[in-house]
Design a protein around this motif. Sequence first.
Motif, PDB file in Angstrom:
ATOM      1  N   GLU A  99      63.642  33.955  14.527  1.00 47.89           N
ATOM      2  CA  GLU A  99      65.008  33.590  14.490  1.00 47.89           C
ATOM      3  C   GLU A  99      65.079  32.366  14.123  1.00 47.89           C
ATOM      4  OE1 GLU A  99      69.297  33.446  17.013  1.00 47.89           O
ATOM      5  OE2 GLU A  99      67.369  33.774  17.908  1.00 47.89           O
ATOM      6  N   GLU A 100      64.385  31.592  14.425  1.00 48.40           N
ATOM      7  CA  GLU A 100      64.547  29.914  14.151  1.00 48.40           C
ATOM      8  C   GLU A 100      63.998  29.778  12.496  1.00 48.40           C
ATOM      9  OE1 GLU A 100      63.879  27.423  17.983  1.00 48.40           O
ATOM     10  OE2 GLU A 100      62.153  28.157  16.785  1.00 48.40           O
ATOM     11  N   THR A 101      63.093  30.640  12.126  1.00 46.08           N
ATOM     12  CA  THR A 101      62.217  30.580  10.927  1.00 46.08           C
ATOM     13  C   THR A 101      63.333  31.174   9.819  1.00 46.08           C
ATOM     14  OG1 THR A 101      60.041  30.767  11.601  1.00 46.08           O
ATOM     15  CG2 THR A 101      60.680  31.115   9.307  1.00 46.08           C
ATOM     16  N   VAL A 102      64.008  32.136  10.200  1.00 41.03           N
ATOM     17  CA  VAL A 102      64.882  32.866   9.238  1.00 41.03           C
ATOM     18  C   VAL A 102      66.201  31.782   9.018  1.00 41.03           C
ATOM     19  CG1 VAL A 102      66.667  34.601   9.217  1.00 41.03           C
ATOM     20  CG2 VAL A 102      64.401  35.010   9.845  1.00 41.03           C
ATOM     21  N   LYS A 103      66.514  31.013  10.158  1.00 37.67           N
ATOM     22  CA  LYS A 103      67.686  30.293   9.951  1.00 37.67           C
ATOM     23  C   LYS A 103      67.233  29.102   8.841  1.00 37.67           C
ATOM     24  CE  LYS A 103      70.082  30.899  14.281  1.00 37.67           C
ATOM     25  NZ  LYS A 103      70.528  30.413  15.516  1.00 37.67           N
ATOM     26  N   ARG A 104      66.056  28.565   9.281  1.00 39.17           N
ATOM     27  CA  ARG A 104      65.688  27.670   8.226  1.00 39.17           C
ATOM     28  C   ARG A 104      65.358  27.901   6.953  1.00 39.17           C
ATOM     29  NH1 ARG A 104      63.582  23.101  10.981  1.00 39.17           N
ATOM     30  NH2 ARG A 104      62.458  22.201   8.987  1.00 39.17           N
ATOM     31  N   MET A 105      65.032  29.045   6.579  1.00 37.46           N
ATOM     32  CA  MET A 105      64.921  29.738   5.304  1.00 37.46           C
ATOM     33  C   MET A 105      66.522  29.713   4.752  1.00 37.46           C
ATOM     34  SD  MET A 105      62.518  32.786   6.116  1.00 37.46           S
ATOM     35  CE  MET A 105      62.185  33.396   4.443  1.00 37.46           C
ATOM     36  N   GLN A 106      67.485  30.199   5.390  1.00 34.90           N
ATOM     37  CA  GLN A 106      68.568  30.393   5.056  1.00 34.90           C
ATOM     38  C   GLN A 106      69.415  28.872   4.638  1.00 34.90           C
ATOM     39  OE1 GLN A 106      70.286  32.507   8.465  1.00 34.90           O
ATOM     40  NE2 GLN A 106      71.048  33.930   6.801  1.00 34.90           N
ATOM     41  N   GLN A 107      68.883  28.011   5.301  1.00 37.76           N
ATOM     42  CA  GLN A 107      69.367  26.564   5.000  1.00 37.76           C
ATOM     43  C   GLN A 107      68.468  25.803   4.031  1.00 37.76           C
ATOM     44  OE1 GLN A 107      68.864  24.988   9.100  1.00 37.76           O
ATOM     45  NE2 GLN A 107      70.926  26.389   9.788  1.00 37.76           N
ATOM     46  N   ASN A 121      67.922  37.119  -0.082  1.00 32.18           N
ATOM     47  CA  ASN A 121      66.992  36.369  -0.533  1.00 32.18           C
ATOM     48  C   ASN A 121      65.868  36.202   0.339  1.00 32.18           C
ATOM     49  OD1 ASN A 121      67.889  35.180  -3.378  1.00 32.18           O
ATOM     50  ND2 ASN A 121      69.669  34.980  -1.811  1.00 32.18           N
ATOM     51  N   VAL A 122      66.117  35.993   1.888  1.00 32.50           N
ATOM     52  CA  VAL A 122      65.494  35.784   2.818  1.00 32.50           C
ATOM     53  C   VAL A 122      64.596  36.934   3.020  1.00 32.50           C
ATOM     54  CG1 VAL A 122      65.140  35.412   5.347  1.00 32.50           C
ATOM     55  CG2 VAL A 122      66.723  34.152   4.039  1.00 32.50           C
ATOM     56  N   ILE A 123      65.278  38.137   3.038  1.00 32.98           N
ATOM     57  CA  ILE A 123      64.614  39.385   3.049  1.00 32.98           C
ATOM     58  C   ILE A 123      63.280  39.600   2.079  1.00 32.98           C
ATOM     59  CG2 ILE A 123      64.793  41.900   3.076  1.00 32.98           C
ATOM     60  CD1 ILE A 123      67.856  41.702   4.142  1.00 32.98           C
ATOM     61  N   THR A 124      63.807  39.361   0.930  1.00 32.04           N
ATOM     62  CA  THR A 124      62.829  39.324  -0.324  1.00 32.04           C
ATOM     63  C   THR A 124      61.700  38.483   0.089  1.00 32.04           C
ATOM     64  OG1 THR A 124      64.524  40.015  -1.714  1.00 32.04           O
ATOM     65  CG2 THR A 124      62.668  39.278  -2.855  1.00 32.04           C
ATOM     66  N   ALA A 125      61.970  37.328   0.307  1.00 31.59           N
ATOM     67  CA  ALA A 125      60.864  36.258   0.670  1.00 31.59           C
ATOM     68  C   ALA A 125      59.853  36.847   1.733  1.00 31.59           C
ATOM     69  CB  ALA A 125      61.476  34.831   0.992  1.00 31.59           C
ATOM     70  N   VAL A 126      60.599  37.388   2.741  1.00 35.17           N
ATOM     71  CA  VAL A 126      59.701  38.103   3.997  1.00 35.17           C
ATOM     72  C   VAL A 126      58.733  39.130   3.218  1.00 35.17           C
ATOM     73  CG1 VAL A 126      59.578  39.050   5.894  1.00 35.17           C
ATOM     74  CG2 VAL A 126      61.065  36.994   5.745  1.00 35.17           C
ATOM     75  N   LEU A 127      59.431  39.958   2.608  1.00 36.16           N
ATOM     76  CA  LEU A 127      58.899  41.155   2.026  1.00 36.16           C
ATOM     77  C   LEU A 127      57.627  40.708   1.122  1.00 36.16           C
ATOM     78  CD1 LEU A 127      61.712  43.399   1.197  1.00 36.16           C
ATOM     79  CD2 LEU A 127      59.871  43.980   2.906  1.00 36.16           C
ATOM     80  N   ILE A 128      57.708  39.587   0.278  1.00 33.00           N
ATOM     81  CA  ILE A 128      56.396  39.081  -0.353  1.00 33.00           C
ATOM     82  C   ILE A 128      55.547  38.497   0.387  1.00 33.00           C
ATOM     83  CG2 ILE A 128      56.028  37.357  -2.116  1.00 33.00           C
ATOM     84  CD1 ILE A 128      58.791  37.360  -3.246  1.00 33.00           C
ATOM     85  N   TYR A 129      55.860  38.239   1.504  1.00 33.29           N
ATOM     86  CA  TYR A 129      54.913  37.594   2.513  1.00 33.29           C
ATOM     87  C   TYR A 129      53.938  38.679   2.881  1.00 33.29           C
ATOM     88  CZ  TYR A 129      52.520  35.673   6.437  1.00 33.29           C
ATOM     89  OH  TYR A 129      51.483  35.377   7.480  1.00 33.29           O
TER      90      TYR A 129
END
Length: 439
Positions: A122-130, A159-167
């Motif tokens: 959850e914290e990681t996703v928030k940082r990605m959004q920010q 954008n975050v979903i795509t970034a995680v999917l790339i990983y």
Amino acid sequence: MIRGKPDEDEYWNSSKFKAFTFDDEDDDFTRLKESKRAVNSIRSLVEEEDEEDDVEKVSWSGEPVGSISWSVKETASSIRSTGEVRDQSFPKINTAPSLPKNSSGYSLSSLFKGTTHDWTPEETVKRMQQGKVYSLEKFRSLQDKLLLLDEAVNAHDGNVITAVLIYLKKSLSKENLFRELITREIALRHYIHFLKEIEEQKLLLMQYRDHLNIRDENKRRDFLKSCLSLPFSPDDATHVQDHYTLLERQIIIEANDKQVESSGQADIFKKYPRKASILNMPIITTLYYSCFYHYGESDGTYSSPANIRKTFRISDKQFLLTCLGARAKLKAWFDVDALFTTKNWLGYTKKRSPIGFHRIVDILQKNNAPVQVLQEYVNLVEDAEQKISLAQKYKCHDVIINTYRDLKDRQQLIVYRGKVERGSSEYRKIEEILSNSVR
């Protein structure tokens, strides 16, 4: 769906156990990025304050360049990578490439940078959004990766979903990734859309690369013009537009300069005959050419350095370094001085530079600037120790003597007196300072 320990081990054992990076050659997305380099010819650039590897060559071999190069650093790197360094008619210049940063907070080049921390999904996703620094590499187990993906989906940020999917695409086998995506409809739709965009951009970039096979510059220009209507991504569309604009301008400049040179109308071409055509040269090489042959022209002309700077959004730092290299090569010291001289509203002048003056001194010295010129810029270096080091290196005696005087370092003045010729003006100056100083 979260699996038990045996299933997790099976998944993990079939995963790729290396840290996430865009540099692996077997990745489809990496190949897409490599194709994009055919359009923009840039790689990761050093930050504005980084000046360690600033001295680079400007490409001037006369060979056609396939696409725009937005930095002297890239030009120099491409020369080194082929193992060829030709005898060029233009000199080395300094540059620390400075490009405008991507306005999006989700720049793929920055999404995966950062030091590993114990952030929750959850914290990681928030940082990605920010748009903050974070790392996905800590999510190593299958369970952690799926929790991260689920959190990204719950955040409703494509954008975050795509970034995680790339990983996940990078760190899991294809079979395991699709097995998990089947039960996650939203993530699966994003992934399919992502793959379609990749394929579409690949096809567009392959079509764009066809210009490399066109030798006639007018036909190449017309082909590039036809590419302007293709649905490139915004960044690639900008580069294609700039490539077309650059070649169109180069054709005009080349035709005019060729005629002027053959007629013998301009002294600059008599004294420094052109050794290569400007056609298909990178933008920074074009700017250097303009600063060399067309300095002082009005902003309204295509060959004006100021016009090129504005049209192609060249940073202050790159413009100064490129212009400095050209004018120093010509020993135009008055022009060099004007580059750094600013005037305030009261009419007082002061020298300013977007880079350290120690770098300016290096460039001037490489172009055999006289001691009087070097001395002026060595004196502008703020750090006293660095100033003395440069002054000693380039034999700027007055700078050394004045610096020791300002530091009230009598002992160093005595030591330096022993290094200059007895009876010389420098020797007498030190004697005068010592005799006037308080013991």
